[in-house]
Design a protein around this motif. Structure first.
Motif, PDB file in Angstrom:
ATOM      1  N   VAL A  73     -34.304   4.669  -5.190  1.00 25.80           N
ATOM      2  CA  VAL A  73     -32.394   4.915  -5.085  1.00 25.80           C
ATOM      3  C   VAL A  73     -32.715   6.110  -3.980  1.00 25.80           C
ATOM      4  CG1 VAL A  73     -30.402   6.276  -6.362  1.00 25.80           C
ATOM      5  CG2 VAL A  73     -32.198   4.319  -7.686  1.00 25.80           C
ATOM      6  N   GLU A  74     -33.264   7.026  -3.958  1.00 20.03           N
ATOM      7  CA  GLU A  74     -33.359   8.209  -2.806  1.00 20.03           C
ATOM      8  C   GLU A  74     -33.291   7.259  -1.629  1.00 20.03           C
ATOM      9  OE1 GLU A  74     -35.777  12.803  -2.085  1.00 20.03           O
ATOM     10  OE2 GLU A  74     -36.389  11.029  -3.461  1.00 20.03           O
ATOM     11  N   SER A  75     -34.445   7.442  -1.318  1.00 18.83           N
ATOM     12  CA  SER A  75     -34.675   6.196  -0.146  1.00 18.83           C
ATOM     13  C   SER A  75     -33.044   5.368  -0.046  1.00 18.83           C
ATOM     14  CB  SER A  75     -36.166   5.629  -0.229  1.00 18.83           C
ATOM     15  OG  SER A  75     -36.748   5.970  -0.551  1.00 18.83           O
ATOM     16  N   ALA A  76     -32.957   4.833  -0.931  1.00 13.41           N
ATOM     17  CA  ALA A  76     -31.439   3.738  -0.407  1.00 13.41           C
ATOM     18  C   ALA A  76     -30.386   5.292   0.250  1.00 13.41           C
ATOM     19  CB  ALA A  76     -31.527   2.606  -1.930  1.00 13.41           C
TER      20      ALA A  76
ATOM     21  N   ILE B 111     -24.523  -1.357  -1.282  1.00 20.09           N
ATOM     22  CA  ILE B 111     -24.917  -1.340  -2.599  1.00 20.09           C
ATOM     23  C   ILE B 111     -25.917  -1.912  -2.966  1.00 20.09           C
ATOM     24  CG2 ILE B 111     -24.134  -3.098  -4.261  1.00 20.09           C
ATOM     25  CD1 ILE B 111     -21.436  -4.325  -2.655  1.00 20.09           C
ATOM     26  N   LEU B 112     -26.385  -1.002  -4.877  1.00 28.98           N
ATOM     27  CA  LEU B 112     -27.190  -1.310  -5.239  1.00 28.98           C
ATOM     28  C   LEU B 112     -27.761  -2.608  -6.255  1.00 28.98           C
ATOM     29  CD1 LEU B 112     -28.281   2.578  -5.930  1.00 28.98           C
ATOM     30  CD2 LEU B 112     -28.976   1.123  -3.544  1.00 28.98           C
ATOM     31  N   TRP B 113     -28.682  -3.118  -6.335  1.00 27.58           N
ATOM     32  CA  TRP B 113     -29.080  -4.045  -7.760  1.00 27.58           C
ATOM     33  C   TRP B 113     -30.342  -3.939  -8.165  1.00 27.58           C
ATOM     34  CZ3 TRP B 113     -30.459  -7.346  -3.262  1.00 27.58           C
ATOM     35  CH2 TRP B 113     -31.797  -8.263  -3.313  1.00 27.58           C
ATOM     36  N   ILE B 114     -29.755  -4.366  -9.676  1.00 33.39           N
ATOM     37  CA  ILE B 114     -31.016  -3.806 -10.353  1.00 33.39           C
ATOM     38  C   ILE B 114     -31.952  -4.835 -10.881  1.00 33.39           C
ATOM     39  CG2 ILE B 114     -32.022  -2.623 -12.667  1.00 33.39           C
ATOM     40  CD1 ILE B 114     -30.387  -0.895 -12.534  1.00 33.39           C
TER      41      ILE B 114
ATOM     42  N   PRO C 176     -22.158   1.536  -5.707  1.00 37.80           N
ATOM     43  CA  PRO C 176     -21.612   0.009  -6.637  1.00 37.80           C
ATOM     44  C   PRO C 176     -22.677  -0.192  -7.380  1.00 37.80           C
ATOM     45  CG  PRO C 176     -20.385   0.176  -4.915  1.00 37.80           C
ATOM     46  CD  PRO C 176     -21.392   0.934  -4.616  1.00 37.80           C
ATOM     47  N   VAL C 177     -23.350  -0.581  -8.575  1.00 41.74           N
ATOM     48  CA  VAL C 177     -24.402  -0.937  -8.755  1.00 41.74           C
ATOM     49  C   VAL C 177     -24.406  -2.894  -9.658  1.00 41.74           C
ATOM     50  CG1 VAL C 177     -26.550  -0.941  -9.822  1.00 41.74           C
ATOM     51  CG2 VAL C 177     -25.229   0.741  -8.979  1.00 41.74           C
ATOM     52  N   MET C 178     -25.118  -3.527  -8.801  1.00 38.87           N
ATOM     53  CA  MET C 178     -24.934  -4.572 -10.278  1.00 38.87           C
ATOM     54  C   MET C 178     -26.537  -4.549 -10.740  1.00 38.87           C
ATOM     55  SD  MET C 178     -23.273  -6.759  -6.622  1.00 38.87           S
ATOM     56  CE  MET C 178     -25.034  -7.389  -5.789  1.00 38.87           C
ATOM     57  N   VAL C 179     -26.434  -5.204 -12.303  1.00 44.54           N
ATOM     58  CA  VAL C 179     -27.692  -5.779 -12.633  1.00 44.54           C
ATOM     59  C   VAL C 179     -27.454  -6.710 -13.166  1.00 44.54           C
ATOM     60  CG1 VAL C 179     -27.948  -4.660 -14.882  1.00 44.54           C
ATOM     61  CG2 VAL C 179     -26.735  -3.398 -13.820  1.00 44.54           C
ATOM     62  N   LYS C 180     -29.118  -7.570 -12.706  1.00 45.83           N
ATOM     63  CA  LYS C 180     -29.002  -9.259 -12.837  1.00 45.83           C
ATOM     64  C   LYS C 180     -29.838  -8.971 -14.829  1.00 45.83           C
ATOM     65  CE  LYS C 180     -31.288 -10.921  -8.713  1.00 45.83           C
ATOM     66  NZ  LYS C 180     -31.734 -11.360  -8.088  1.00 45.83           N
TER      67      LYS C 180
END
Length: 368
Positions: free
Chosen positions: A96-99, A106-109, A133-137
Motif C-alpha cells: 500500500v505504501e509503495s502504491a 485504484i487498489l485491489w485486494i 478506491p479499493v476493489m476486493v476480490k
C-alpha cells in the motif's frame, strides 16, 4: 455499513455503464507495458482502467512473484500513452505504501488476501484517512460473509470508494473452470449490499482464453457491472498465467460480441415486464401453497413412522422419487441438475420435519 461511492463518483472519469478493466497479468518490462498500450490503441480498445500485477502471490516458491516496486515506475507509460486510471493488487501494508507513493489510482485486494482477515485489516489500517478506491476480490473459498467482511473492514477505516471483483472459487472437482463461478455468490452480495458494484474476472474463472467470451456474457446477463480481462501483447510468452491472457485485438473482438444488457430500473419497469412479473408472483404464491400442502403430508408420514417404529430415511423410496421426478422434470424442459438440486432441498426439509416428529415423541415419553 452500506453507504459507499460507486465508480462514477470516484472522480476518475469512470462513467460507463459497464466498467472495462484490462492489462497484463504481470508487469514484466517497460517495453512490455509500452507494447500493450500501443496495441490497445491500434485495436481501438483502450480500457476504462489499466491493470497490471506488481506483486504476484504464488502457490509455490520459485515461481515468478512479480517484478516488485520497480514496476510501479513503468506504469507512467500507461498515463502517457492511454491516460486512464491504473489499478494494482496489494497484499500488505508495505505494498500500500509503495502504491500510494507512486500515485496508483485504484487498489485491489486479491483472493488469497481476502481469505485472511488479519491481512485485510493490515491493509485497511494502512489506508486509514486515505482517499483512494479499493476493489476486493472474492475469497478463494465460497464464503460470502468473508467477502462482505473484507469490504466492511475497509469501510470502517473510512474507505468509501468500494467495489467487488468476482473471480470464482477454488473447486478441485470442477474440470471446466479454473475457479468455479458460483454465480449465486456475486448476486447475493449485490442483494445484501445495496449499490455494491461487482466486476467479473473471466480470466481467472475460466483459466484459458477460449472461454472468456462465454463467461463474460454470462456475467453481464446476471447483472454484474463490468469485466476485468487480462490482456498481453504476446500472451503465449507471458511470464504468468499465459493461457488465460488475450491480445488487445482479441479483447476488441470479445467486447464487440458481448451483448451488454441494461439494468432494469425497478422503479419504472415497462408495462409488459410488470405484467410478466405479476404472473410470476401469482405462480410463486401457488407454488408456496403446494409446498405447504406437501410438507403437511410429510408431517403425517413422520407421525406414521413414529407410531410404527419406522426409521426416517427409506433408501428405496428416495431412489424412486429422485429417478421418477427428475425424469418428469426433464420431460418438461427442466434441467437434470436443477431437478436434482431441487429434490435434494425438498428431501432435506422432509427428513428434518420427520425427525422432529420422532424427537417430539421421545420428549413426550421423558416428560411422563
Amino acid at each position: 455499513m452500506e453507504n459507499h461511492l460507486q465508480t462514477k463518483d470516484w472522480g476518475l472519469g469512470l462513467n460507463n455503464e459497464h466498467l472495462i478493466i484490462a492489462g497484463p497479468c504481470s508487469a514484466e518490462t517497460p517495453e512490455q507495458i509500452e507494447k500493450v498500450c500501443a496495441d490497445m490503441i491500434t485495436a481501438n480498445v483502450v480500457p476504462d482502467v489499466f491493470r497490471a500485477g506488481i506483486w504476484k502471490p504464488r502457490t509455490r516458491p520459485g515461481s515468478f512473484e512479480g517484478i516488485g516496486e520497480e514496476g510501479l515506475g513503468w506504469l507512467e507509460i500507461v498515463r502517457e500513452k492511454l491516460n486512464v486510471p491504473i489499478t494494482i493488487e496489494v497484499g500488505n501494508a508495505s505494498h500500500v505504501e509503495s502504491a500510494l507513493k507512486h500515485g496508483v489510482d485504484i487498489l485491489w485486494i486479491g483472493a488469497r488476501t481476502t481469505v485472511n482477515p488479519f491481512a485485510v485489516q493490515e491493509i485497511a489500517d494502512a489506508l486509514k484517512g486515505v482517499d483512494i478506491p479499493v476493489m476486493v476480490k472474492n475469497p478463494m473459498n465460497p464464503d460470502l460473509e468473508l467477502w462482505r467482511g473484507a469490504l466492511e473492514r475497509l469501510q470502517v477505516v473510512g474507505v468509501n470508494k468500494l467495489a467487488a471483483i468476482h473471480r470464482g472459487f477454488s473447486d478441485a472437482y470442477d474440470t471446466k473452470f479454473r475457479n468455479k463461478p458460483n454465480w449465486s455468490m456475486p448476486i447475493h452480495l449485490k442483494r445484501l449490499w445495496k449499490g455494491m458494484q461487482v466486476i467479473n474476472d473471466p480470466s481467472h474463472i475460466v483459466g484459458n482464453r477460449k472461454g472468456i467470451y462465454e463467461t463474460s456474457q454470462r456475467a453481464i446477463n446476471f447483472g454484474l457491472d463490468g469485466l476485468m480481462i487480462e490482456t498481453h501483447h504476446d500472451p503465449d510468452n507471458a511470464w504468468s498465467d499465459a493461457k488465460q491472457q488475450v491480445t488487445p485485438q482479441q479483447l476488441r473482438e470479445i467486447l464487440d460480441r458481448i451483448d451488454f444488457k441494461h439494468p432494469v430500473q425497478n422503479e419504472n419497469p415497462s408495462e409488459k415486464l410488470q405484467d410478466l412479473r405479476n404472473a410470476v408472483d401469482h405462480l410463486d404464491d401457488q407454488l408456496m401453497d403446494l409446498l405447504a400442502e406437501r410438507f403437511s403430508i410429510i408431517d403425517q408420514i413422520g407421525e406414521h413412522k413414529r407410531d410404527n417404529n419406522l426409521i426416517v430415511f427409506q433408501a428405496d423410496r428416495w431412489k424412486q422419487v429422485m429417478e421418477t421426478r427428475t425424469a418428469k422434470g426433464m420431460e418438461k424442459n427442466l434441467s437434470e441438475k436443477f431437478m436434482k438440486e431441487l429434490l435434494y432441498c425438498i428431501h432435506e426439509e422432509s427428513v428434518k420435519r420427520q425427525e422432529k416428529k420422532l424427537r417430539g415423541d421421545v420428549s413426550a415419553k421423558k416428560s411422563v
